[in-house]
Scaffold this motif. Sequence first.
Motif, PDB file in Angstrom:
ATOM      1  N   GLU A  24       0.839  -1.190   0.000  1.00  0.00           N
ATOM      2  CA  GLU A  24       0.000   0.000   0.000  1.00  0.00           C
ATOM      3  C   GLU A  24       0.880   1.248   0.000  1.00  0.00           C
ATOM      4  O   GLU A  24       1.870   1.314   0.728  1.00  0.00           O
ATOM      5  CB  GLU A  24      -0.885   0.014   1.262  1.00  0.00           C
ATOM      6  CG  GLU A  24      -1.905  -1.108   1.327  1.00  0.00           C
ATOM      7  CD  GLU A  24      -3.027  -0.927   0.332  1.00  0.00           C
ATOM      8  OE1 GLU A  24      -3.288   0.227  -0.056  1.00  0.00           O
ATOM      9  OE2 GLU A  24      -3.646  -1.931  -0.037  1.00  0.00           O
ATOM     10  N   VAL A  26       1.822   5.177   0.935  1.00  0.00           N
ATOM     11  CA  VAL A  26       1.549   5.989   2.109  1.00  0.00           C
ATOM     12  C   VAL A  26       0.432   6.979   1.780  1.00  0.00           C
ATOM     13  O   VAL A  26       0.539   7.762   0.839  1.00  0.00           O
ATOM     14  CB  VAL A  26       2.814   6.731   2.581  1.00  0.00           C
ATOM     15  CG1 VAL A  26       2.461   7.740   3.677  1.00  0.00           C
ATOM     16  CG2 VAL A  26       3.853   5.749   3.095  1.00  0.00           C
ATOM     17  N   TYR A  27      -0.626   6.909   2.559  1.00  0.00           N
ATOM     18  CA  TYR A  27      -1.779   7.793   2.382  1.00  0.00           C
ATOM     19  C   TYR A  27      -1.640   8.945   3.371  1.00  0.00           C
ATOM     20  O   TYR A  27      -1.281   8.745   4.534  1.00  0.00           O
ATOM     21  CB  TYR A  27      -3.076   7.025   2.640  1.00  0.00           C
ATOM     22  CG  TYR A  27      -4.326   7.880   2.629  1.00  0.00           C
ATOM     23  CD1 TYR A  27      -4.979   8.184   1.441  1.00  0.00           C
ATOM     24  CD2 TYR A  27      -4.856   8.382   3.825  1.00  0.00           C
ATOM     25  CE1 TYR A  27      -6.129   8.959   1.430  1.00  0.00           C
ATOM     26  CE2 TYR A  27      -6.007   9.152   3.828  1.00  0.00           C
ATOM     27  CZ  TYR A  27      -6.643   9.439   2.620  1.00  0.00           C
ATOM     28  OH  TYR A  27      -7.774  10.210   2.618  1.00  0.00           O
ATOM     29  N   THR A  28      -1.925  10.168   2.939  1.00  0.00           N
ATOM     30  CA  THR A  28      -1.827  11.343   3.803  1.00  0.00           C
ATOM     31  C   THR A  28      -3.177  12.023   3.920  1.00  0.00           C
ATOM     32  O   THR A  28      -3.758  12.430   2.917  1.00  0.00           O
ATOM     33  CB  THR A  28      -0.796  12.350   3.267  1.00  0.00           C
ATOM     34  OG1 THR A  28       0.487  11.714   3.183  1.00  0.00           O
ATOM     35  CG2 THR A  28      -0.691  13.554   4.189  1.00  0.00           C
ATOM     36  N   TRP A  29      -3.663  12.100   5.147  1.00  0.00           N
ATOM     37  CA  TRP A  29      -4.873  12.880   5.450  1.00  0.00           C
ATOM     38  C   TRP A  29      -4.437  14.207   6.035  1.00  0.00           C
ATOM     39  O   TRP A  29      -3.483  14.280   6.812  1.00  0.00           O
ATOM     40  CB  TRP A  29      -5.740  12.132   6.451  1.00  0.00           C
ATOM     41  CG  TRP A  29      -6.839  13.002   7.036  1.00  0.00           C
ATOM     42  CD1 TRP A  29      -8.064  13.243   6.502  1.00  0.00           C
ATOM     43  CD2 TRP A  29      -6.771  13.742   8.271  1.00  0.00           C
ATOM     44  NE1 TRP A  29      -8.778  14.092   7.308  1.00  0.00           N
ATOM     45  CE2 TRP A  29      -8.010  14.417   8.401  1.00  0.00           C
ATOM     46  CE3 TRP A  29      -5.802  13.908   9.252  1.00  0.00           C
ATOM     47  CZ2 TRP A  29      -8.296  15.228   9.498  1.00  0.00           C
ATOM     48  CZ3 TRP A  29      -6.076  14.727  10.339  1.00  0.00           C
ATOM     49  CH2 TRP A  29      -7.314  15.371  10.453  1.00  0.00           C
ATOM     50  N   THR A  39      -1.904  16.257  10.201  1.00  0.00           N
ATOM     51  CA  THR A  39      -1.779  15.252   9.156  1.00  0.00           C
ATOM     52  C   THR A  39      -1.688  13.869   9.780  1.00  0.00           C
ATOM     53  O   THR A  39      -1.288  13.704  10.930  1.00  0.00           O
ATOM     54  CB  THR A  39      -0.530  15.475   8.267  1.00  0.00           C
ATOM     55  OG1 THR A  39       0.644  15.364   9.078  1.00  0.00           O
ATOM     56  CG2 THR A  39      -0.555  16.838   7.600  1.00  0.00           C
ATOM     57  N   ARG A  41      -0.301  10.019   8.391  1.00  0.00           N
ATOM     58  CA  ARG A  41       0.346   9.283   7.306  1.00  0.00           C
ATOM     59  C   ARG A  41       0.356   7.807   7.659  1.00  0.00           C
ATOM     60  O   ARG A  41       0.859   7.416   8.717  1.00  0.00           O
ATOM     61  CB  ARG A  41       1.775   9.807   7.081  1.00  0.00           C
ATOM     62  CG  ARG A  41       1.815  11.244   6.568  1.00  0.00           C
ATOM     63  CD  ARG A  41       3.249  11.732   6.415  1.00  0.00           C
ATOM     64  NE  ARG A  41       3.307  13.007   5.729  1.00  0.00           N
ATOM     65  CZ  ARG A  41       3.230  14.195   6.318  1.00  0.00           C
ATOM     66  NH1 ARG A  41       3.089  14.264   7.622  1.00  0.00           N
ATOM     67  NH2 ARG A  41       3.300  15.309   5.617  1.00  0.00           N
ATOM     68  N   ALA A  43      -0.018   3.568   5.697  1.00  0.00           N
ATOM     69  CA  ALA A  43      -0.210   2.694   4.537  1.00  0.00           C
ATOM     70  C   ALA A  43      -1.155   1.583   4.962  1.00  0.00           C
ATOM     71  O   ALA A  43      -0.770   0.678   5.709  1.00  0.00           O
ATOM     72  CB  ALA A  43       1.120   2.121   4.066  1.00  0.00           C
ATOM     73  N   HIS A  44      -2.410   1.672   4.534  1.00  0.00           N
ATOM     74  CA  HIS A  44      -3.423   0.707   4.968  1.00  0.00           C
ATOM     75  C   HIS A  44      -4.554   0.719   3.941  1.00  0.00           C
ATOM     76  O   HIS A  44      -4.927   1.787   3.439  1.00  0.00           O
ATOM     77  CB  HIS A  44      -3.957   1.093   6.348  1.00  0.00           C
ATOM     78  CG  HIS A  44      -4.747   0.023   7.022  1.00  0.00           C
ATOM     79  ND1 HIS A  44      -6.058  -0.250   6.693  1.00  0.00           N
ATOM     80  CD2 HIS A  44      -4.402  -0.849   8.008  1.00  0.00           C
ATOM     81  CE1 HIS A  44      -6.494  -1.237   7.467  1.00  0.00           C
ATOM     82  NE2 HIS A  44      -5.508  -1.622   8.262  1.00  0.00           N
ATOM     83  N   ALA A  47      -7.295   3.224   4.755  1.00  0.00           N
ATOM     84  CA  ALA A  47      -6.706   4.482   5.232  1.00  0.00           C
ATOM     85  C   ALA A  47      -7.730   5.615   5.308  1.00  0.00           C
ATOM     86  O   ALA A  47      -7.733   6.400   6.260  1.00  0.00           O
ATOM     87  CB  ALA A  47      -5.548   4.885   4.339  1.00  0.00           C
ATOM     88  N   LYS A  48      -8.616   5.718   4.324  1.00  0.00           N
ATOM     89  CA  LYS A  48      -9.586   6.820   4.329  1.00  0.00           C
ATOM     90  C   LYS A  48     -10.567   6.684   5.492  1.00  0.00           C
ATOM     91  O   LYS A  48     -10.903   7.677   6.154  1.00  0.00           O
ATOM     92  CB  LYS A  48     -10.339   6.864   2.999  1.00  0.00           C
ATOM     93  CG  LYS A  48      -9.481   7.341   1.833  1.00  0.00           C
ATOM     94  CD  LYS A  48     -10.307   7.509   0.569  1.00  0.00           C
ATOM     95  CE  LYS A  48      -9.453   8.039  -0.578  1.00  0.00           C
ATOM     96  NZ  LYS A  48     -10.240   8.220  -1.813  1.00  0.00           N
ATOM     97  N   SER A  51      -8.737   7.537   8.685  1.00  0.00           N
ATOM     98  CA  SER A  51      -8.547   8.983   8.772  1.00  0.00           C
ATOM     99  C   SER A  51      -9.827   9.690   9.190  1.00  0.00           C
ATOM    100  O   SER A  51      -9.786  10.678   9.940  1.00  0.00           O
ATOM    101  CB  SER A  51      -8.054   9.529   7.432  1.00  0.00           C
ATOM    102  OG  SER A  51      -6.805   8.970   7.088  1.00  0.00           O
TER     103      SER A  51
END
Length: 302
Positions: A24, A26-29, A39, A41, A43-44, A47-48, A51
Motif C-alpha cells: 500500500e 503511504v496515504y496522507t490525510w 496530518t 500518514r 499505509a493501509h 486508510a480513508k 482517517s
Amino acid sequence: MTTRRRFLTISAAAVAFPNASRAEPVYTWQGVALGARATLRLAHPDAKAISARVAAEISRLEDIFSLYRPSSSLMQLNHAGRLASPPFELLECLSLTSAVHRASEGRFDPTIQPLWACYAKVSAQGLMPQTDELNLARSLIGWDRVYTSSSSIVMQPGMALTLNGIAQGYIADRVAEMLTAEGLTNILIDTGEFRALGTHPDGRPWPVKLAAGGEVPLDTRALATSAPLGTTFDERAQVGHILDPRTGQPARSNWQEISVSAKSAALADALSTAACLIETRAGINALVAQFQGARVESAAAA
C-alpha cells in the motif's frame, strides 16, 4: 500578530518518505487541530476510513480544549471560573500540566492566558502593554489557585487557562491510543506535534527534519518543537508568544527553537515550551532529565 510557527518548528513538508516497494502507498490525510495543520500518514487499505475516525476524534477533543469553540469545556471553565464534571481528558492533561509546572519551577503555567490576551489586545493596535496592564494580568496568574478534582475544576474569578503549550501534543497521544487499540501501527500523527506509532511502513524510522537543521528519526516516540519567536506580537517579530508567568515578559530569544522527544507528545510539547524560558542548555537538560525517557533533541541558539 504574526506567525512563523510551521517554519521555525518542524516542517511537515520536510518529512521524507523513502521510495520502497510495499503493498500500500503511504496515504496522507490533512486537517486541523487547535488551529494548527494536522496530518496522518499511514499505509493501509482502509486508510480513508481510519482517517475519518481520526478527524472525528480530533473534533471531539477540540470540544474539550479549544479556545475558539464557545461551548468547549475549556471555554466554559474560563467563562464561569468553574466546571462541574470535567471530562477525563481535561483532568488528565491538567495532571501532566501540574508535573511540568513543578519541574520547571513555575515556568510552565497555563493560567498565563490573561497575560497572553493582554499582549494580543494591545499588539492589534501596534502597541505594547503598559505597566498597569501587565500588573493586572499578572495578578490573575497562579497555577496554585486552580483546584481540580474528579467532580470539578475551580479557579478564582478573572483567571483563564490556555492549554496551547500541551493540548496539541495531548491530542496526538489520544489519537495514538485510539489507533493502537484498533491494532494499527506504522503511522505518523502530526497535530502540530509529532507522534509515531512504530516506524515508516518500509521498516525505517520516520525521518522528521527540523527547520533549524538536522533530522530526528521517530520510532514509537513523540517529538515537539517550540520557538520563542515562532509567533510574535509585533511587526518587527521581536516580541514572542512564549511569556514568562514569573515576570510577565516574553521569553528572551536565546533560542531559535528547542526540540524535545518523549514517549508522550503532550510531555514533549510541555517540556519544549517551558525550555524556551531557560537560558542555558544545562538548565534545559536538567528540566528534561526529570522525566524518564525524555531527551533534548536540539536546542538551536538564536
